[in-house]
Design a protein around this motif. Sequence first.
Motif, PDB file in Angstrom:
ATOM      1  N   UNK A   3       0.848  -1.110   0.188  1.00 41.35           N
ATOM      2  CA  UNK A   3      -0.136   0.018  -0.098  1.00 41.35           C
ATOM      3  C   UNK A   3       0.787   1.044  -0.057  1.00 41.35           C
ATOM      4  N   UNK A   4       0.509   2.445  -0.784  1.00 37.08           N
ATOM      5  CA  UNK A   4       1.423   3.691  -0.658  1.00 37.08           C
ATOM      6  C   UNK A   4       1.408   4.326   0.488  1.00 37.08           C
ATOM      7  N   UNK A   5       2.310   4.854   1.003  1.00 35.84           N
ATOM      8  CA  UNK A   5       2.420   5.704   2.166  1.00 35.84           C
ATOM      9  C   UNK A   5       1.719   6.975   1.959  1.00 35.84           C
ATOM     10  N   UNK A   6       1.460   7.648   3.214  1.00 37.05           N
ATOM     11  CA  UNK A   6       0.533   8.881   3.145  1.00 37.05           C
ATOM     12  C   UNK A   6       1.360   9.842   2.185  1.00 37.05           C
ATOM     13  N   UNK A   7       2.760  10.034   2.483  1.00 38.05           N
ATOM     14  CA  UNK A   7       3.706  11.050   1.560  1.00 38.05           C
ATOM     15  C   UNK A   7       3.496  10.696   0.060  1.00 38.05           C
ATOM     16  N   UNK A   8       3.662   9.004  -0.229  1.00 36.32           N
ATOM     17  CA  UNK A   8       3.428   8.821  -1.845  1.00 36.32           C
ATOM     18  C   UNK A   8       1.919   9.155  -2.302  1.00 36.32           C
ATOM     19  N   UNK A  14      -1.494  11.064 -10.099  1.00 39.50           N
ATOM     20  CA  UNK A  14      -2.392  10.164 -10.481  1.00 39.50           C
ATOM     21  C   UNK A  14      -3.013   9.507  -9.277  1.00 39.50           C
ATOM     22  N   UNK A  15      -3.994   8.817  -9.569  1.00 40.18           N
ATOM     23  CA  UNK A  15      -4.842   7.891  -8.613  1.00 40.18           C
ATOM     24  C   UNK A  15      -3.685   6.578  -7.904  1.00 40.18           C
ATOM     25  N   UNK A  16      -2.891   6.798  -7.152  1.00 39.31           N
ATOM     26  CA  UNK A  16      -2.049   5.700  -6.646  1.00 39.31           C
ATOM     27  C   UNK A  16      -2.626   4.470  -5.972  1.00 39.31           C
ATOM     28  N   UNK A  20       5.078  -1.194  -5.980  1.00 37.67           N
ATOM     29  CA  UNK A  20       5.842  -2.538  -5.985  1.00 37.67           C
ATOM     30  C   UNK A  20       7.414  -1.872  -5.381  1.00 37.67           C
ATOM     31  N   UNK A  21       7.735  -2.496  -4.634  1.00 37.72           N
ATOM     32  CA  UNK A  21       9.300  -2.446  -3.801  1.00 37.72           C
ATOM     33  C   UNK A  21      10.160  -3.131  -4.435  1.00 37.72           C
ATOM     34  N   UNK A  22      11.044  -2.859  -5.352  1.00 42.85           N
ATOM     35  CA  UNK A  22      12.081  -3.343  -6.093  1.00 42.85           C
ATOM     36  C   UNK A  22      13.322  -3.489  -5.177  1.00 42.85           C
ATOM     37  N   UNK A  23      13.827  -4.827  -4.893  1.00 44.70           N
ATOM     38  CA  UNK A  23      14.821  -4.923  -4.266  1.00 44.70           C
ATOM     39  C   UNK A  23      16.232  -4.360  -5.083  1.00 44.70           C
ATOM     40  N   UNK A  24      17.186  -3.401  -4.363  1.00 49.65           N
ATOM     41  CA  UNK A  24      17.948  -2.853  -5.188  1.00 49.65           C
ATOM     42  C   UNK A  24      17.490  -1.874  -6.242  1.00 49.65           C
ATOM     43  N   UNK A  25      16.418  -1.441  -6.610  1.00 52.94           N
ATOM     44  CA  UNK A  25      16.056  -0.586  -7.675  1.00 52.94           C
ATOM     45  C   UNK A  25      15.045   0.363  -6.933  1.00 52.94           C
ATOM     46  N   UNK A  26      14.648   1.152  -7.847  1.00 52.60           N
ATOM     47  CA  UNK A  26      13.466   2.327  -7.573  1.00 52.60           C
ATOM     48  C   UNK A  26      12.325   1.548  -7.600  1.00 52.60           C
ATOM     49  N   UNK A  27      11.346   2.166  -6.742  1.00 49.58           N
ATOM     50  CA  UNK A  27       9.868   1.580  -6.894  1.00 49.58           C
ATOM     51  C   UNK A  27       9.160   1.671  -7.927  1.00 49.58           C
TER      52      UNK A  27
END
Length: 200
Positions: A3-8, A14-16, A20-27
């Motif tokens: 689930x997205x954080x309040x900050x995100x 857009x309607x987030x 997807x949390x990517x290990x070693x990469x950007x979400x």
Amino acid sequence: MHHPSAHEKEQAAFGLRSVIRVRGGSPVYVARALPDDTPAGSDSAFTLYQDLAGQKPLCSVAGRAAGTGRDAVLAVTGPRGEQLGLLRPPARRNGRRPRWEMDLPDGTRLTGQGGTVTAWALYVVLSPLLLVYNVAGLIGGYGGPDWFLPTRTAWRRKGSLGLGRAPLKFYGMTDKYKVRTKRLDTRLAYAQGVLHAWSD
């Protein structure tokens, strides 16, 4: 899939819906398609973004043809309109193992069914311990039974014997996916992961 954080949510243009949390990469950010962008009869349309501003789309997923169940076909297209593949979600959960299918641009079809042979074998071996755990929980007043069937899924070439490394795997115990990027476009894997996670 998180689930997205309040900050995100606050920063998203857009309607987030999910992250997807990517290990070693950007979400990677998942947004439901706007009603204007959604073809008639498609309720699974969404877009994946690299950024919260919505300036860097990775791919879009929308119904290619009207249909439900096994007839439903979702096309995954890149930001320039190139087709990355087709996704065929299972018709419905009717007590059998759901089958997920991905058609790659080169004609290869990958199929994943809930519960791999290894997961079922481990389940059979450990089920007596799980039974004791559930009975102890009921007697001790710790709540109701906690009993789940294997959900580990491995997407492999259709018709293969299930040997070798799968291009995409879902680990049910940890709710994580593993992608072998040399064998599968990560954008198609992310799209399949979103559909798979939303079905639970």
